[in-house]
Design an enzyme around this catalytic site. Structure first.
Site, PDB file in Angstrom:
ATOM      1  NE  ARG A 139      27.964  18.209   4.155  1.00 51.71           N
ATOM      2  CZ  ARG A 139      29.201  18.096   3.694  1.00 51.71           C
ATOM      3  NH1 ARG A 139      29.484  17.143   2.837  1.00 51.71           N
ATOM      4  NH2 ARG A 139      30.149  18.917   4.095  1.00 51.71           N
ATOM      5  NE  ARG A 147      23.376   5.209  24.200  1.00 51.78           N
ATOM      6  CZ  ARG A 147      22.562   6.063  24.794  1.00 51.78           C
ATOM      7  NH1 ARG A 147      21.302   5.741  24.984  1.00 51.78           N
ATOM      8  NH2 ARG A 147      22.999   7.225  25.211  1.00 51.78           N
ATOM      9  CB  CYS A 202      22.662  15.047  19.951  1.00 50.18           C
ATOM     10  SG  CYS A 202      22.598  13.390  19.295  1.00 50.18           S
ATOM     11  CD  GLU A 234      19.116  21.607  11.779  1.00 51.16           C
ATOM     12  OE1 GLU A 234      18.311  22.369  11.198  1.00 51.16           O
ATOM     13  OE2 GLU A 234      19.507  20.536  11.296  1.00 51.16           O
ATOM     14  NE  ARG A 288      19.077  19.815   7.313  1.00 51.08           N
ATOM     15  CZ  ARG A 288      18.071  20.516   7.827  1.00 51.08           C
ATOM     16  NH1 ARG A 288      17.972  20.662   9.129  1.00 51.08           N
ATOM     17  NH2 ARG A 288      17.168  21.069   7.050  1.00 51.08           N
ATOM     18  CE1 TYR A 299      21.168  15.760   2.383  1.00 57.27           C
ATOM     19  CE2 TYR A 299      21.730  15.044   0.177  1.00 57.27           C
ATOM     20  CZ  TYR A 299      22.061  15.699   1.338  1.00 57.27           C
ATOM     21  OH  TYR A 299      23.293  16.279   1.474  1.00 57.27           O
ATOM     22  NE  ARG A 343      27.841  24.205   2.842  1.00 53.93           N
ATOM     23  CZ  ARG A 343      29.054  23.691   3.025  1.00 53.93           C
ATOM     24  NH1 ARG A 343      29.338  23.009   4.113  1.00 53.93           N
ATOM     25  NH2 ARG A 343      29.990  23.842   2.103  1.00 53.93           N
TER      26      ARG A 343
END
Length: 121
Positions: free
Chosen positions: A6, A62, A74, A77, A89, A107, A115
């Protein structure tokens, strides 16, 4: 064995060039920290907050050699109260023998994950 890496990065402006550059930087850092080879990447899921155009980050892949055949999804949210604004994200699924506990999540620029059970190493 497929594992998930992530990553998240905040973007200061809703500008295509900056969004692509920021997404590339995040992806490169995810790759570097986890010693990921292009052939290990199974798929990539990119989501962007509502105030960004979610289609821009797909172009970043790419520019990474060996990634042109990696499936990329893609989406934008759904707005969540209290969530970070202008944030991209990434969930990168990789084929690796590494345990999930050994994977470094990334991050950048004060980005955070929603979460609390997913702790950055």
């Amino acid at each position: 064995m497929i594992r998930g890496v992530r990553g998240a990065i905040t973007v200061s402006e809703n500008n295509e060039e900056q969004i692509v550059e920021s997404t590339e930087r995040l992806l490169r850092e995810m790759i570097r920290l986890n010693n990921i080879a292009p052939e290990q990447v199974a798929s990539v899921f990119i989501s962007a907050t509502n105030d960004l155009n979610a289609c821009f980050p797909a172009k970043a892949l790419r520019n990474i050699e060996g990634w042109k055949y990696v499936p990329v999804t893609c989406m934008q949210e759904i707005a969540v109260e209290g969530a970070l604004e202008k944030c991209v994200r990434v969930m990168m699924h990789i084929n690796t023998e590494a345990a999930q506990n050994d994977i470094c999540h990334v991050y950048l620029e004060k980005a955070k994950i929603l979460r609390p059970d997913l702790v950055d190493k």
